[in-house]
Write a protein that holds these residues in place. Structure first.
Motif, PDB file in Angstrom:
ATOM      1  N   HIS A   1      25.172  77.917  42.780  1.00  0.00           N
ATOM      2  CA  HIS A   1      25.684  77.832  41.414  1.00  0.00           C
ATOM      3  C   HIS A   1      26.658  78.980  41.116  1.00  0.00           C
ATOM      4  O   HIS A   1      27.643  78.799  40.400  1.00  0.00           O
ATOM      5  CB  HIS A   1      24.525  77.855  40.412  1.00  0.00           C
ATOM      6  CG  HIS A   1      23.775  76.569  40.340  1.00  0.00           C
ATOM      7  ND1 HIS A   1      22.755  76.252  41.200  1.00  0.00           N
ATOM      8  CD2 HIS A   1      23.918  75.494  39.519  1.00  0.00           C
ATOM      9  CE1 HIS A   1      22.284  75.053  40.921  1.00  0.00           C
ATOM     10  NE2 HIS A   1      22.970  74.572  39.885  1.00  0.00           N
TER      11      HIS A   1
ATOM     12  N   THR B   1      27.058  76.104  35.508  1.00  0.00           N
ATOM     13  CA  THR B   1      26.185  74.971  35.229  1.00  0.00           C
ATOM     14  C   THR B   1      26.858  73.638  35.564  1.00  0.00           C
ATOM     15  O   THR B   1      28.072  73.557  35.767  1.00  0.00           O
ATOM     16  CB  THR B   1      25.732  74.970  33.758  1.00  0.00           C
ATOM     17  OG1 THR B   1      26.880  74.831  32.918  1.00  0.00           O
ATOM     18  CG2 THR B   1      25.022  76.276  33.422  1.00  0.00           C
ATOM     19  N   TYR B   2      26.041  72.587  35.548  1.00  0.00           N
ATOM     20  CA  TYR B   2      26.514  71.270  35.979  1.00  0.00           C
ATOM     21  C   TYR B   2      27.640  70.732  35.101  1.00  0.00           C
ATOM     22  O   TYR B   2      28.490  69.957  35.563  1.00  0.00           O
ATOM     23  CB  TYR B   2      25.342  70.273  35.962  1.00  0.00           C
ATOM     24  CG  TYR B   2      24.946  69.832  34.572  1.00  0.00           C
ATOM     25  CD1 TYR B   2      25.449  68.656  34.016  1.00  0.00           C
ATOM     26  CD2 TYR B   2      24.094  70.605  33.788  1.00  0.00           C
ATOM     27  CE1 TYR B   2      25.113  68.263  32.730  1.00  0.00           C
ATOM     28  CE2 TYR B   2      23.751  70.219  32.512  1.00  0.00           C
ATOM     29  CZ  TYR B   2      24.258  69.044  31.992  1.00  0.00           C
ATOM     30  OH  TYR B   2      23.927  68.655  30.727  1.00  0.00           O
ATOM     31  N   ASP B   3      27.647  71.117  33.808  1.00  0.00           N
ATOM     32  CA  ASP B   3      28.657  70.573  32.900  1.00  0.00           C
ATOM     33  C   ASP B   3      29.898  71.464  32.787  1.00  0.00           C
ATOM     34  O   ASP B   3      30.779  71.200  31.967  1.00  0.00           O
ATOM     35  CB  ASP B   3      28.059  70.332  31.512  1.00  0.00           C
ATOM     36  CG  ASP B   3      27.474  71.591  30.887  1.00  0.00           C
ATOM     37  OD1 ASP B   3      27.308  72.589  31.611  1.00  0.00           O
ATOM     38  OD2 ASP B   3      27.188  71.571  29.668  1.00  0.00           O
ATOM     39  N   ASP B   4      29.985  72.499  33.618  1.00  0.00           N
ATOM     40  CA  ASP B   4      31.201  73.310  33.680  1.00  0.00           C
ATOM     41  C   ASP B   4      32.141  72.662  34.696  1.00  0.00           C
ATOM     42  O   ASP B   4      32.086  72.949  35.889  1.00  0.00           O
ATOM     43  CB  ASP B   4      30.874  74.753  34.078  1.00  0.00           C
ATOM     44  CG  ASP B   4      30.173  75.524  32.971  1.00  0.00           C
ATOM     45  OD1 ASP B   4      30.633  75.435  31.821  1.00  0.00           O
ATOM     46  OD2 ASP B   4      29.170  76.196  33.260  1.00  0.00           O
TER      47      ASP B   4
END
Length: 281
Positions: free
Chosen positions: A129, A81-84
């Protein structure tokens, strides 16, 4: 002036994720890792929690470098995900680019094929992703994750080794036990530890404290911690003593001396002292 030689191999544990900072999740991963590291003879110097921000992650890792920590272990932030963003933070700290790692990509490919065959995902396709989990700092080595999809990561920067583990507890534990622990067993400095508990009744902690300070100054290698409480109006102290040394005989003989001195001091103050078998409940 030469720096003092460290007796133990040093570790920082960096836990990553806003869910830790706002209290949504209890940081059980850090506790588990600290227990494992201490059991191997390592010394955990700091346990730090930071949010999912590249700059924050990079900053705390650079501080570990500055303090010449032997091992940095991060948890969380390896997913799709984007916040990883853990590996972005690591890459920034070491000044290296993120590159597609072929071994990591193969691990991710095999995992999603397995999940597809079990009917857990709709497609085994390596989407952007999913490929993100194979983007590692240049020179890093992927660590196989037998439980989840995101590989762990091992990287060396100067004299510090960095291990990045997933935040999901069973994935973290699997990678640590199968891939990381064997490395630590070979590299952690071999030391010996010994500890004891004393039960001291009838002496207030504030009265005993100056005496303990004197003992600590005479025996700086011994860690002494008092845990006071009151029962039916009586002062009770559970006193913990721990020593680390390269020789088991030194551990035993030093603790014998310290126990004898503290017992005599407490009895002079009117206390009653006994040794506990293991930690108090």
């Amino acid at each position: 002036m030469k720096s003092k030689r460290r007796l133990q191999t040093t570790f920082d544990i960096i836990s990553i994720g806003y869910e830790l900072l706002d209290g949504r999740i209890l940081n059980t991963n850090a506790k588990w890792l600290a227990e494992q590291i201490s059991g191997l003879g390592g010394k955990v110097c700091r346990i730090i929690a930071v949010g999912d921000e590249v700059g924050e992650i990079s900053s705390v890792i650079k501080d570990s470098f500055r303090r010449k920590i032997d091992w940095v272990i991060t948890t969380g932030g390896l997913g799709p995900t984007y916040d990883d963003v853990t590996l972005q933070g690591v890459a920034k700290a070491v000044g290296r680019k993120l590159v597609l790692n072929k071994r990591a990509l193969e691990m991710v490919r095999k995992k999603y094929l397995e999940l597809f065959e079990k009917g857990i995902v709709d497609s085994p396709e390596l989407t952007p992703h999913r490929m993100k989990m194979a983007m590692l700092p240049r020179g890093a080595k992927p660590l196989e994750n037998e439980v989840g999809s995101a590989p762990g990561v091992l990287l060396k920067f100067k004299k510090t080794r960095i291990v990045c583990l997933p935040g999901v507890p069973n994935e973290l534990e699997n990678i640590f036990e199968k891939r990381v622990k064997p490395l630590l067993e070979r590299s952690v400095k071999k030391i010996h530890t010994a500890d004891r508990w004393l039960l001291i009744k009838g002496v207030p902690e504030s009265t005993l404290a100056p005496k303990i300070d004197d003992v600590r100054s005479r025996f700086p290698t011994v860690y002494i911690k008092s845990h006071p409480r009151r029962e039916e109006g009586e002062s009770i102290i559970n006193l913990y003593m721990r020593i680390i040394a390269q020789n088991p005989r030194i551990c035993r003989e030093t603790l014998d001396k310290v126990e004898k001195i503290i017992t005599e001091l407490a009895e002079e103050l009117g206390g009653v002292v006994s040794r506990l078998e293991g930690a108090p409940r």
